[in-house]
Design a protein around this motif. Structure first.
Motif, PDB file in Angstrom:
ATOM      1  N   PHE A 118      12.563   2.658   5.265  1.00 23.19           N
ATOM      2  CA  PHE A 118      12.250   4.073   5.082  1.00 23.19           C
ATOM      3  C   PHE A 118      12.299   4.463   3.603  1.00 23.19           C
ATOM      4  N   ARG A 119      13.297   3.933   2.887  1.00 24.03           N
ATOM      5  CA  ARG A 119      13.370   4.224   1.456  1.00 24.03           C
ATOM      6  C   ARG A 119      12.175   3.588   0.728  1.00 24.03           C
ATOM      7  N   ARG A 139       9.165   5.716   1.380  1.00 23.25           N
ATOM      8  CA  ARG A 139       9.273   6.977   0.647  1.00 23.25           C
ATOM      9  C   ARG A 139       8.962   6.764  -0.828  1.00 23.25           C
ATOM     10  N   ARG A 140       9.449   5.686  -1.400  1.00 25.54           N
ATOM     11  CA  ARG A 140       9.197   5.436  -2.817  1.00 25.54           C
ATOM     12  C   ARG A 140       7.723   5.126  -3.076  1.00 25.54           C
ATOM     13  N   GLN A 171       5.294   6.436  -1.456  1.00 30.23           N
ATOM     14  CA  GLN A 171       4.650   7.745  -1.404  1.00 30.23           C
ATOM     15  C   GLN A 171       4.856   8.519  -2.704  1.00 30.23           C
ATOM     16  N   LEU A 172       6.074   8.461  -3.229  1.00 25.89           N
ATOM     17  CA  LEU A 172       6.361   9.164  -4.475  1.00 25.89           C
ATOM     18  C   LEU A 172       5.566   8.580  -5.644  1.00 25.89           C
ATOM     19  N   GLU A 185      13.394  11.848  -5.758  1.00 21.21           N
ATOM     20  CA  GLU A 185      14.214  11.284  -4.687  1.00 21.21           C
ATOM     21  C   GLU A 185      15.619  11.861  -4.674  1.00 21.21           C
TER      22      GLU A 185
END
Length: 243
Positions: free
Chosen positions: A5-6, A9-10, A12-13, A54
């Motif tokens: 998940f991290r 998310r990264r 995406q960022l 984040e």
């Protein structure tokens, strides 16, 4: 290891475009950013985006978190991991920023920064700016506190972060111990390079040595070359090339 998940998310960022005004904040407030090569600048900006978006930034003492605050504080953190993985900051959840010096229940007197065991860094905005305005005096509160986070990444504030290879630990322990005790004993070479606060314990020594490595690299390389080499091997770059 980075969880799925991290990791997602990264990714995406990283795909989000950098707000153009962020470059203005960096040019205005962060001298070392202006000195980066184009290749390193892109690496820096990628990590900056992830860190800034984040981590949770919280204003305290009447202070308001703006994009400028978020970007400048993130820049001080990313400088330390430009050649390391962002996973060194995985345990860090939030950054609390006061306008100036602040008081904490477990500390006597006012402080400028604190890294907590549970994943919080507390900073004074005034001290962040002061550290950036004077990039060669050996004092940078933000670098000091984020160095504690790197130290804590392996589970303890003990002055030994997670090193790049297992084979590095023996030499690291030998060199850091030698110069830590040299600072405790008031030896001239160490005192010319580092603040006496580093003699308090091994964790503070690593944080103070980090400040000096980035702010006084030539002095460290000349006065305590073995220490400089260990810091260079960990951080992955040479802030004093050609000396």
């Amino acid at each position: 290891m980075l969880g799925p998940f991290r990791w997602l998310r990264r990714r995406q960022l990283l795909r989000r475009p950098l707000p153009p005004e962020w470059l203005g904040y960096l040019d205005k407030r962060v001298p070392f950013f202006r000195e980066l090569s184009p290749e390193l600048r892109q690496r820096f900006l990628d990590k900056l985006k992830v860190f800034a978006w984040e981590k949770e930034f919280i204003g305290a003492g009447g202070f308001t978190i703006t994009d400028e605050v978020r970007v400048v504080v993130a820049a001080t953190a990313v400088q330390l991991v430009l050649f390391l993985d962002l996973s060194y900051y995985d345990r860090l959840r939030e950054v609390i920023v006061y306008p100036g010096a602040f008081k904490l229940p477990d500390r006597t007197g006012a402080v400028l920064g604190e890294a907590k065991n549970w994943g919080t860094v507390i900073l004074s905005w005034d001290s962040v700016l002061a550290g950036l305005r004077n990039p060669d005096d050996g004092h940078d509160t933000a670098a000091h506190e984020f160095a504690h986070v790197l130290d804590r990444a392996d589970g303890a504030f003990d002055g030994t972060p997670k090193l790049r290879q297992y084979s590095h630990y023996r030499e690291w322990a030998s060199v850091m111990s030698e110069h830590f005790h040299g600072l405790q004993q008031g030896r001239r070479a160490e005192r010319n390079v580092m603040d006496d606060y580093g003699s308090l314990n091994e964790a503070e020594f690593f944080a103070v040595a980090t400040e000096s490595f980035f702010e006084k690299p030539r002095q460290m390389k000349q006065k305590t070359p073995e220490l400089y080499e260990e810091m260079k091997r960990f951080y992955g770059w040479d802030p004093a090339p050609g000396d």
